[in-house]
Design an enzyme around this catalytic site. Sequence first.
Site, PDB file in Angstrom:
ATOM      1  N   ASP A  78      42.198 -34.995 112.132  1.00 45.91           N
ATOM      2  CA  ASP A  78      43.252 -34.340 111.347  1.00 45.91           C
ATOM      3  C   ASP A  78      44.385 -35.325 111.059  1.00 45.91           C
ATOM      4  O   ASP A  78      44.513 -36.363 111.712  1.00 45.91           O
ATOM      5  CB  ASP A  78      43.787 -33.094 112.066  1.00 45.91           C
ATOM      6  N   GLU A 140      44.669 -32.744 116.693  1.00 42.31           N
ATOM      7  CA  GLU A 140      45.418 -33.593 117.616  1.00 42.31           C
ATOM      8  C   GLU A 140      46.896 -33.550 117.275  1.00 42.31           C
ATOM      9  O   GLU A 140      47.753 -33.455 118.150  1.00 42.31           O
ATOM     10  CB  GLU A 140      44.905 -35.042 117.544  1.00 42.31           C
TER      11      GLU A 140
END
Length: 389
Positions: A78, A140
């Site tokens: 991400d 994350e």
Amino acid sequence: MAVPTPAPRALEFARTLVGFNTVSANSNLALIHCIRDELARLGVKSRLSYNAERTKANLFATLGEGKPAGIILSGHTDTVPWDGQDWSVDPLGAVVRDGRLYGRGSADMKGFIATAVAHAERFLNSKAPFAIHLAFSYEEEIGCFGVKELIADMREAGIAPLACIVGEPTSMVPAIAHKGVYRYRCCVRGKEAHSSLTPHSVNAIELAARVVGRVRDMAEGFEREEPRYEGFDVPFSTASVGQFHGGIADNVVPRDAEFRYEFRDLPTADARRMQEQVVAYARSLEPAMQQVAPDTGFRFETICEIPSFLGSAEDDVTRLAMRLAGEQRTTQVAFGTEAGLFKNAGIRTVVCGPGSIAQAHQPDEYVSLEQLARCQAFMEGLAEVRSLA
Ligand SMILES: [Zn+2]
């Protein structure tokens, strides 16, 4: 001397990954499927572990099935968003210009992921006596949520890797420590009243402010008294209130208030203990509030808990990373990573990846081709490793 550049195929794959919009709020499945398909071409099966809504997945793959568990190459898929940022290139365009690959996530950390995947075939053919694992997570950037599932899934599958290299952008200098990031939300429920009748009310803002003051006192205490840990920009733990909301009118005692705050604790400190102190202080205020109205009080929510990370320059995985990166030194980083979670799972860990954190999360994020080439050399060396020691 010519500046080294990455192999065209690895660079092309990095461009492909940058092209997927994997802002943390979005699904990352298209990117995960792209990597899964790439590995499937080599006959490698991927384990996907999903979030509850099955809109996002982690990918875990073992290169060298049948060999003992080995070294994890870890990255998050991400990215942070780019709303309101002033970009001169398309954040998803993956433009290569002036020796740089531009795009959101190019440094943080699709350049690393692409380089790792581009070397899958080499890892498969490696004579190393252990396997290489690829571990790519979701979410994350908003609290390391995906990797917790990934580690649990790995455990369930009975895989116990020797070591982990987290490819966050450290300019290919192995990093062996960072602080933790612990974020909380505190909601205060008071009792409203006309502001001329304060004794019959519980002022949520004023009570919240007392707890905010407590967080501030703790921050000053860290600065004054905490044993220093040199090598960080701020060599002590910090605390900070980031948001505060409350109140509806000047002449109404507010019923509700809320604020959000964080601790960034040194590897030698303990943010959970800090949070316990905040909660205990809030609880000490409740009896007086509840004498006025029984249903008043404080409620706390955890936003994220990313543990600090403390590796060691003496660890075999750190020494390996230094050797592969051609670095004589280690560093400490200012940002949180998944490293503490791997370490806490009993896996020796080091943080080392291409690009600089100075470009991450910024407009016109880029990773230099020279850094990608250094990462490539690192991977090539890893495929030749005969033992971890
Ligand atoms: Zn990152």
